[in-house]
Design an enzyme around this catalytic site. Structure first.
Site, short mmCIF file in Angstrom:
data_model
loop_
_atom_site.label_atom_id
_atom_site.label_comp_id
_atom_site.label_asym_id
_atom_site.label_seq_id
_atom_site.Cartn_x
_atom_site.Cartn_y
_atom_site.Cartn_z
N GLU A 191 -2.30 -9.17 9.49
CA GLU A 191 -0.95 -9.77 8.96
C GLU A 191 0.18 -9.69 9.68
O GLU A 191 1.16 -10.48 9.48
CB GLU A 191 -0.75 -9.14 7.35
N HIS B 268 0.83 -1.28 0.14
CA HIS B 268 -0.19 -0.02 -0.16
C HIS B 268 0.96 1.05 0.01
O HIS B 268 0.47 2.19 0.52
CB HIS B 268 -0.96 0.04 1.35
N ASP C 233 -0.78 -4.46 6.09
CA ASP C 233 -1.81 -5.51 5.35
C ASP C 233 -1.64 -5.64 3.86
O ASP C 233 -1.27 -4.75 3.21
CB ASP C 233 -3.22 -4.68 5.56
N GLU C 234 -2.21 -6.64 3.38
CA GLU C 234 -2.23 -6.98 1.90
C GLU C 234 -0.88 -6.72 1.07
O GLU C 234 -1.10 -6.22 0.05
CB GLU C 234 -3.34 -5.87 1.47
N ASN C 235 -0.05 -7.20 1.61
CA ASN C 235 1.46 -7.26 0.88
C ASN C 235 1.33 -8.77 0.16
O ASN C 235 1.53 -9.44 0.58
CB ASN C 235 2.46 -6.59 1.73
#
Lengths: 710, 710
Positions: free
Chosen positions: A403, A288, A351-353
């Site tokens: 995460e 992000h 998050d969301e890597n």
């Protein structure tokens, strides 16, 4: 003509209550004409409903969030324009300014000219008396409790800290009641304290920029709802939104010029502090982070160049965890930011890597080999470990999304759980402090009832005492893909009032109907703080309709909602940061009142063949049926409205079906010839148009089944 | 039911026009019933009016301010979501950001997804092409002209400066038109330039604090109306509203904490600069300066101590002109402030110093003796002379109110004329640059037509050419005794649009009806910039009515206005900075549309016995008559509304009289028995209530005289 006024006023009644006597003055000329008589009955009913909705005499049952204990007493403290406030404290505290703001709001709300904001030396006075024992510290677990006693002669507000007293003042304002003589506070005794110490609202200022005034007014609303943490999401793929003096290319190239200066940040922190609200910044890394790389491509795991992301989703760019330059940079950057934000907690996202850049980067491969890291998750744990060292050195506790929970990370960090309650349980049982955001994504336009049911400590998780102690509370999250400064308030409020109640009130406060009963007044009261969640719609409607006449679109708006979840993204428009947010789904609000009322009326009618309910239903359906003509007329000279026509037409067709079904129910006979066509129309009405859906299809389907059987 | 909708929607029609054919779909079931037929006719009429109000196809006749020359041409430039902007210029200018803002507004207004704000390298494109010759300087007499040509294939905007191009972009937005196919720009050729170089708006942020966002949004509106000077009134008896780093006690003790930091000031100047607007600060001295003396009593002509003034009026405290400390202080202070504000002009106020403190001060007596100063006026001239030296040293030209004009003051200062046009004439003929504010005090709630008639260069003054050259323009003045951040926009807009036209357009643009015809659309368009002048009323109404149902008070509001001039101060409330501004006179707006329309209908009916007009009149009167019941019902549970009852009742009685008079006119017979009672009711209706007045008394009186004779 009075009779028609309410029919055209689409503010839906908030409670179905028919106890009030209809005043004589509304019995007019129609009395001899049958059709007119029906119209009159309809109108009288509507008027009755309005009267009931307005009737809110003693306000003890209007409090939100519900206090720990409320004992009614006899008497009324009558409010006059000579109303004094006296504060007893050892030193100046937040309550001095807090009391002034309280009086200004009381003034504005009552239009009484309370002459002097100055606090009195005499104690107690025959007014509001506030006792504060000490200045509260803006930190987790600070005492926010208060005791409140209202008698007919005075109000006593007693709190350990000024922060608790601020919470109490909000309760006093909510207690304001009315009777024939005017305004009063009902006598009572209240003891109150929050269930959870971390009660937050995340505001994403990156996907769409939100200027200072948006933050200000939402801090005001948070304070009114006894929330105490602003989680400020400051960096994203779509923008780096804070001035860095150490690395000015971050905000200069990583934003379109819309960012908070450090002066503004300090001012906002002070504004929040004055309201007893902590400010926790988030810099979301290693993923992000595209906007960081526009000015600093050397931080990324792939060469670049980078541009600010305009689309939405999960993107590949991620910081390079294998390059010491990254850590040197972050050490300096974090030192700058941790000095700017006084709160003890600091959020690093995480998050969301998805690690796609990492997979292709030989340095990362080498790092894995060198450090014995098997998966990308391990690499991220290593990365976080390094961050943790910096933050610890800077005196901060680290917070991150689910995460970041990796076995190698010590338990003195806080996990923000967005993936679900199981993730929360896992973290709490592993000894991490946790807070809940799963189920609290208010950007997804789900119902208030849905969010209200999200308990950070649900019984079904069966957490043991120790794990329970790790659950700090939760945060509603206002992600900003589909909001502008014009619309943001309507996505946060009033639904977040119910979330705030979930965080503050006892676990046993769970009556959904009662929550909905109390919501409209609380929502209205938020307006005095500058919130735009009610007024914004007319603004968008006037622009779309090119007219002062907002009624046709307001009427349509009462019965539709924007698509929930992530469905708006699949409807033909590839949203970007530049897509206009002035369309029907922006005008529509999540969980409007009318469809709930309508469904209740239908169910009552189905169950009991209730004539009054039948009239209510018919009233609405006639309104919707005819409204389509008005929409069509306006669309002639308002091209932006033309996209609205299909859903308005669906609603018209559905309304005709509903009226037909009501007729059949009244006559007691089902017209077999119409069955197929009706079912087709009902099914058709479920098709989303302009990313919106009609919210009364289910009750019409139930009417259909009542008539024709299942 | 469609039929009733408009009746209940009290947005008054903007033009009386009955050319449009009533669509067939609205001929419903009532056709056989006489009373229903009348209702239908009424409704159809209302609907017709609405349709006409909405019909605004080609927009060439909607521009405000009217350009110097507009030539219609054949063809339409059709707007699609592929709309490119190309800019040809030698270096970056204000137009880069200006074009982005333009596209955002175009996006929002059309709900079209115009994909890319980036400007194109190709030139010309089949879209909007902007040619800018040079960066404009933010100074008096800078070139603000532009040429605009729209053909069916492209739009060409050509300007000497980027500031001129910004003015042109506002015109392009106003040209946006609609037809069956959608949005388009009508082909045309426009040449435009302002009549006066100084076109200002004064905002007083002292009497009532106005935060940054109020300034921001009003700068946006100013730019939309081609105004180019923000006159920022920063110090007053009631508050010192700017941070001084040299003398921090000025803002720390001279305000209640509400002041602009220097960072904020810089940001606001940059915001104004980006929109081609100069910022001229005013520090009002030697009078109007109580707030300075709270922290610095040594500056005053009497010992003190001083507190921030809470009341309104003209007060005694004045700076000590006989003490060199005063000048030492002002020299340092002015050096600080002149460095902060880049504009070449600097306003020192100078008005309404009555000299009472001076008369009692022996130092001043001595000064008079020493310097041969006869009157206090001479003392003030001496004081100003000293200030002028400092300002000249700081590279500024001095501006002040009428009172600073003294023979001993050189003619290189600017006089702002508030006392009247004779004062303006005197100054201009004496060789001073002047600008007009007399007749432009928008806080006094006078009509738009009144302000529209205030020409800075009226023919009747008979100024010679040389004196004419000294008239720079004028400023509308938003004094803040009776406004809050909630209400301020409604006092500035839309009336200031007409003032802006007076300053920009040719002297021959004087058609009042045409100005009123164009005003509602321009007013609505201002909302997209964040202006609150329309939406604010519902906010106050919901608070006062404690209900979502804003219709009863909106209906009342359509027909009343706040008292004009200074009359609000004589009605029982001694206003102070703490008086709530959430009452009826704050909800009412100056010069609402409906009473004008109503008077026109009455006059037409009186002149021609026009049946349609009679229906319009009756429609409104029936609405007002019945509205009182709704007000009464709401007041039961809303004590703040109870003060509204008397005026609502007066309106009801007046409406009954009006209906009676219409009946008599229709029958052609005057009922002598009712004459006296009717006249009494009409006269009674003139009594102000809650600082408001009913605005349709005169036309009802005319109806009365038509029936009964004079």
């Amino acid at each position: 003509m009075t009779l028609e006024i309410y029919l055209a006023d689409n503010s839906p009644p908030t409670t179905v209550c028919i106890r009030r006597v209809i005043p004589k003055s509304i019995y007019p000329k129609f009395a001899t004409n049958t059709s007119a008589m029906r119209r009159f009955l309809l109108s009288a009913l509507a008027l009755t409903l309005t009267l009931c909705a307005n009737t809110a005499f003693a306000q003890l049952d209007q409090l939100m969030p519900v206090p720990l204990s409320v004992q009614p007493a006899k008497g009324k403290f009558r409010l006059k324009d000579k109303f004094e406030v006296s504060i007893r404290q050892k030193e100046p505290t937040r309550i001095d300014e807090g009391a002034k703001r309280f009086l200004q709001r009381l003034d504005g709300r009552t239009a009484l000219n309370i002459p002097d904001y100055a606090t009195k030396i005499a104690f107690p006075v025959d007014g509001l008396n506030i006792i504060v024992n000490r200045n509260g510290k803006l930190q987790l677990h600070e005492d926010e409790s208060y005791k409140l006693q209202v008698t007919s002669s005075r109000i006593m507000l007693d709190a350990e800290t000024d922060i608790g007293a601020l919470r109490g003042l909000e309760t006093v304002l909510q207690l304001l009641s009315v009777d024939e003589e005017g305004f009063y506070f009902p006598a009572c005794k209240i003891e109150d304290a929050p269930r959870f110490p971390w009660r937050g609202l995340l505001i994403d200022v990156c996907r769409h920029w939100q200027p200072v005034e948006v933050i200000h007014r939402n801090l005001d609303a948070m304070a009114a709802m006894k929330l105490n943490v602003l989680h400020w999401h400051l960096s994203e793929d779509q923008g780096f939104r804070i001035e860095s003096k150490k690395f000015p290319m971050l905000h200069q190239l990583g934003s379109n010029g819309d960012y908070f200066t450090q002066e503004q940040v300090k001012e906002i922190i002070a504004y929040a502090d004055a309201r007893g609200i902590r400010v926790v910044p988030e810099f979301d890394i290693p993923g992000h982070a595209t906007a960081w790389f526009v000015g600093h491509p050397e931080l990324a795991s792939a060469p670049g160049p980078y541009t600010i992301e305009k689309k939405f989703g999960v993107f590949d760019p991620a910081m390079n965890p294998a390059n010491e330059t990254t850590y040197k940079f972050l050490e300096i950057f974090l030192a700058e930011m941790t000095a700017l934000f006084p709160d003890a907690y600091f959020h690093i996202g995480g998050d969301e890597n998805e690690g796609k850049q990492w997979d292709k980067n030989p340095e990362v491969a080498q790092l894995k080999k060198d450090k014995g890291l098997k998966e990308n998750h391990d690499v991220q744990a290593y990365f976080n470990q390094r961050l943790l060292e910096f933050l610890t050195e800077d005196g901060k506790r680290m917070v991150g999304w689910d995460e970041i929970l990796q076995p190698s990370i010590p338990t003195n960090i806080v996990i923000q759980s967005w993936r679900g309650k199981e993730a929360l349980k896992k973290a709490a049982e592993a000894g991490y402090d946790v807070m809940l955001s799963a189920g609290l994504y208010i950007d997804l336009c789900q119902s208030t009832a849905y969010h209200y049911a999200q308990d950070p400590l649900p019984a079904e998780l069966q957490l043991d005492k120790k794990a329970q102690g790790h659950v700090l509370g939760g945060e509603a999250t206002m992600w900003a893909e589909l909001i502008s400064p014009e619309t943001i308030d309507s996505r946060i409020w009033p639904r977040t009032c119910a979330i705030a109640e979930r965080f503050w009130s006892a676990a046993t406060v769970q009556d959904v109907d009662d929550m909905y009963r109390r919501l409209p007044k609380v929502s209205r009261d938020l307006e005095e703080l500058g919130l735009m969640h009610i007024r914004y719609a007319d603004v968008l409607i006037r622009r779309m309709a090119r007219s002062e006449n907002t009624l046709p679109l307001q009427t349509l708006r009462a019965v539709i909602g924007p698509l929930q979840g992530y469905k708006r993204h699949g409807q033909g428009i590839a949203y970007s940061t530049e897509t206009p947010l002035t369309r029907l789904p922006d005008i529509a609000i999540p969980d409007p009142t009318m469809p709930r009322e309508f469904a209740a009326a239908v169910d009552l009618h189905i169950a009991k063949a209730d004539v009054m309910q039948s009239l209510v239903i018919r009233n609405w359906l006639e309104l919707f049926k005819n409204n389509h003509h008005s929409i069509e007329h306006q669309a002639e000279t308002a091209p932006a409205m033309r996209a609205v026509l299909p859903i308005s037409q669906q609603l018209q067709a559905l309304s005709v079906v509903g009226i037909g079904l009501l007729d059949m129910l009244e006559k007691g006979e089902a017209d077999a010839q119409r069955k197929e066509g009706y079912q087709k129309t009902i099914t058709q009405a479920r098709t989303p148009v302009q990313e919106c859906e009609i919210l009364i299809v289910d009750p019409i389907q139930r009417l259909f089944e009542k008539v024709y059987g299942k």
